[in-house]
Write an enzyme that holds these catalytic residues in place. Structure first.
Site, PDB file in Angstrom:
ATOM      1  N   ASN A   9      87.244  43.730  56.907  1.00  0.00           N
ATOM      2  CA  ASN A   9      88.406  44.049  56.063  1.00  0.00           C
ATOM      3  C   ASN A   9      89.609  43.378  56.722  1.00  0.00           C
ATOM      4  O   ASN A   9      90.078  43.829  57.756  1.00  0.00           O
ATOM      5  CB  ASN A   9      88.592  45.569  55.998  1.00  0.00           C
ATOM      6  CG  ASN A   9      89.879  45.960  55.286  1.00  0.00           C
ATOM      7  OD1 ASN A   9      90.549  45.122  54.665  1.00  0.00           O
ATOM      8  ND2 ASN A   9      90.240  47.230  55.376  1.00  0.00           N
ATOM      9  N   LYS A  11      92.586  43.176  55.695  1.00  0.00           N
ATOM     10  CA  LYS A  11      93.862  43.859  55.425  1.00  0.00           C
ATOM     11  C   LYS A  11      94.932  42.834  55.052  1.00  0.00           C
ATOM     12  O   LYS A  11      94.616  41.831  54.422  1.00  0.00           O
ATOM     13  CB  LYS A  11      94.257  44.727  56.627  1.00  0.00           C
ATOM     14  CG  LYS A  11      93.124  45.665  57.053  1.00  0.00           C
ATOM     15  CD  LYS A  11      93.543  46.757  57.993  1.00  0.00           C
ATOM     16  CE  LYS A  11      92.345  47.646  58.319  1.00  0.00           C
ATOM     17  NZ  LYS A  11      92.667  48.794  59.151  1.00  0.00           N
ATOM     18  N   HIS A  96      90.525  52.968  50.711  1.00  0.00           N
ATOM     19  CA  HIS A  96      90.832  52.846  52.135  1.00  0.00           C
ATOM     20  C   HIS A  96      91.929  53.848  52.492  1.00  0.00           C
ATOM     21  O   HIS A  96      92.830  54.100  51.686  1.00  0.00           O
ATOM     22  CB  HIS A  96      91.283  51.414  52.460  1.00  0.00           C
ATOM     23  CG  HIS A  96      91.303  51.176  53.943  1.00  0.00           C
ATOM     24  ND1 HIS A  96      92.358  51.593  54.720  1.00  0.00           N
ATOM     25  CD2 HIS A  96      90.388  50.636  54.781  1.00  0.00           C
ATOM     26  CE1 HIS A  96      92.070  51.293  55.986  1.00  0.00           C
ATOM     27  NE2 HIS A  96      90.893  50.710  56.044  1.00  0.00           N
ATOM     28  N   GLU A  98      94.450  53.583  54.192  1.00  0.00           N
ATOM     29  CA  GLU A  98      95.811  53.030  54.078  1.00  0.00           C
ATOM     30  C   GLU A  98      96.288  53.067  52.623  1.00  0.00           C
ATOM     31  O   GLU A  98      97.473  53.257  52.358  1.00  0.00           O
ATOM     32  CB  GLU A  98      95.835  51.607  54.666  1.00  0.00           C
ATOM     33  CG  GLU A  98      95.708  51.654  56.184  1.00  0.00           C
ATOM     34  CD  GLU A  98      94.975  50.478  56.811  1.00  0.00           C
ATOM     35  OE1 GLU A  98      94.839  49.426  56.171  1.00  0.00           O
ATOM     36  OE2 GLU A  98      94.519  50.634  57.972  1.00  0.00           O
ATOM     37  N   GLU A 167      85.525  56.219  57.760  1.00  0.00           N
ATOM     38  CA  GLU A 167      86.545  55.702  58.671  1.00  0.00           C
ATOM     39  C   GLU A 167      87.481  56.837  59.087  1.00  0.00           C
ATOM     40  O   GLU A 167      88.420  57.165  58.354  1.00  0.00           O
ATOM     41  CB  GLU A 167      87.367  54.612  57.976  1.00  0.00           C
ATOM     42  CG  GLU A 167      86.537  53.446  57.503  1.00  0.00           C
ATOM     43  CD  GLU A 167      87.361  52.177  57.393  1.00  0.00           C
ATOM     44  OE1 GLU A 167      86.951  51.175  57.972  1.00  0.00           O
ATOM     45  OE2 GLU A 167      88.432  52.191  56.750  1.00  0.00           O
ATOM     46  N   GLY A 173      92.458  51.164  64.035  1.00  0.00           N
ATOM     47  CA  GLY A 173      93.481  50.344  64.684  1.00  0.00           C
ATOM     48  C   GLY A 173      94.090  50.987  65.913  1.00  0.00           C
ATOM     49  O   GLY A 173      95.127  50.547  66.412  1.00  0.00           O
ATOM     50  N   SER A 213      88.078  50.940  64.929  1.00  0.00           N
ATOM     51  CA  SER A 213      88.024  50.336  66.266  1.00  0.00           C
ATOM     52  C   SER A 213      86.602  49.951  66.674  1.00  0.00           C
ATOM     53  O   SER A 213      86.227  50.068  67.843  1.00  0.00           O
ATOM     54  CB  SER A 213      88.667  51.258  67.305  1.00  0.00           C
ATOM     55  OG  SER A 213      90.023  51.484  66.980  1.00  0.00           O
TER      56      SER A 213
HETATM   57  P1  13P Z   1      90.052  48.623  62.837  1.00  0.00           P
HETATM   58  O1  13P Z   1      88.665  48.041  63.027  1.00  0.00           O
HETATM   59  O2  13P Z   1      91.146  47.642  63.084  1.00  0.00           O
HETATM   60  O3  13P Z   1      90.211  49.912  63.565  1.00  0.00           O
HETATM   61  O4  13P Z   1      90.154  48.967  61.272  1.00  0.00           O
HETATM   62  C1  13P Z   1      89.143  49.669  60.666  1.00  0.00           C
HETATM   63  C2  13P Z   1      89.376  49.633  59.207  1.00  0.00           C
HETATM   64  O5  13P Z   1      90.316  50.221  58.699  1.00  0.00           O
HETATM   65  C3  13P Z   1      88.467  48.813  58.389  1.00  0.00           C
HETATM   66  O6  13P Z   1      88.649  49.077  57.035  1.00  0.00           O
END
Ligand code: 13P
Length: 251
Positions: A9, A11, A96, A98, A167, A173, A213
């Site tokens: 992803n 982003k 997601h 976010e 997640e 992150g 992560s």
């Molecule tokens: P990270 O791997 O940067 O923690 O992000 C995970 C994520 O949100 C994938 O959709």
């Protein structure tokens, strides 16, 4: 039986030029490689058509990071499932954290988006996960169950086309990964919630990915768990070497 999947992803990262380069690097590294998982890269809308042109679809799938719950029309700035599909994409990330957190996406909206994606032949990668407070106050199993249950008006046939990504928001992150046991416990819980509604066959065939992560150094331990069928990768998907390192955790 269910598939192992490693999905990136991206982003809101990379320009189109940088994205083409990254996709091209991943594509070259996958050429001639025996891999034990499906690979998907989910990229910004602006990148879909050009990335589609440089990747070999036998080596990896292409996905968007969102789509509209509406079919078409006066929704300035939105991108429909039909538009995503027309770029050559096969997948779309929905729900997601976010999107839920910063853009207020609700369970009802996410059900509508999932229906649109399925109508247009896209595979939804449907994200669920608790925030830190819910992890700490012990409500995390119920929170995640209700996010999955938001899809339970789908027919068994429709639900069986969905990939779930767990997640935990506190692990995204942050460099703080869920332990392999925490991931396994939640994945088994999700599978049980699916089984209670749709039966054992559909539950056993649903791929449930872990995200938060995930990196080459912890992917092997996570993916070794029986209910962890791969990963949805953020930061580590932005570098071809580390993304490949995660794919190789299935070797
Ligand atoms: P990270 O791997 O940067 O923690 O992000 C995970 C994520 O949100 C994938 O959709």
């Amino acid at each position: 039986m269910r598939k192992n999947i490693v999905a990136g992803n991206w982003k809101m990262n990379t320009t189109v030029e940088e994205g083409i380069e990254l996709a091209d690097q991943i594509n070259s590294r996958l050429e001639g490689k025996e891999k034990n998982c499906e690979v998907v890269i989910c990229v910004p809308f602006t990148h879909l058509t050009s990335v589609n042109a440089v990747i070999d679809k036998d080596l990896m799938g292409l996905g968007a990071e969102n789509c509209s719950e509406h079919e078409k029309g006066a929704y300035t700035g939105e991108v429909s499932a039909a538009m995503v599909k027309s770029t050559g994409a096969s997948h779309v990330i929905l729900g997601h954290s976010e999107r839920r957190q910063y853009f207020g996406e609700t369970n009802e909206q996410l059900l509508a988006k999932t229906q649109k994606a399925l109508e247009h032949g896209l595979t939804p990668i449907f994200c669920v996960g608790e925030v830190l407070e819910e992890r700490e106050n012990g409500t995390f199993n119920d929170v995640v169950a209700s996010q999955v249950e938001a899809l339970f008006s789908l027919s068994p046939e429709a639900f069986s086309k969905i990939v779930i990504a767990y997640e935990p928001v506190w692990a995204i992150g942050t460099g703080k990964t869920a332990t392999a046991d925490q991931a396994e416990d939640m994945h088994a819980h999700i599978r049980k919630v699916i089984e209670d509604k749709y039966g054992k066959e559909i539950a056993d065939n649903t791929s449930i990915l872990y995200g938060g992560s995930c990196k080459p150094s912890n992917a092997k331990e996570l993916f070794a768990k029986p209910d962890v069928d791969g990963g949805l990768i953020g930061g580590a998907a932005l570098d071809a070497d580390s993304f490949m390192g995660i794919i190789e955790a299935f070797d």
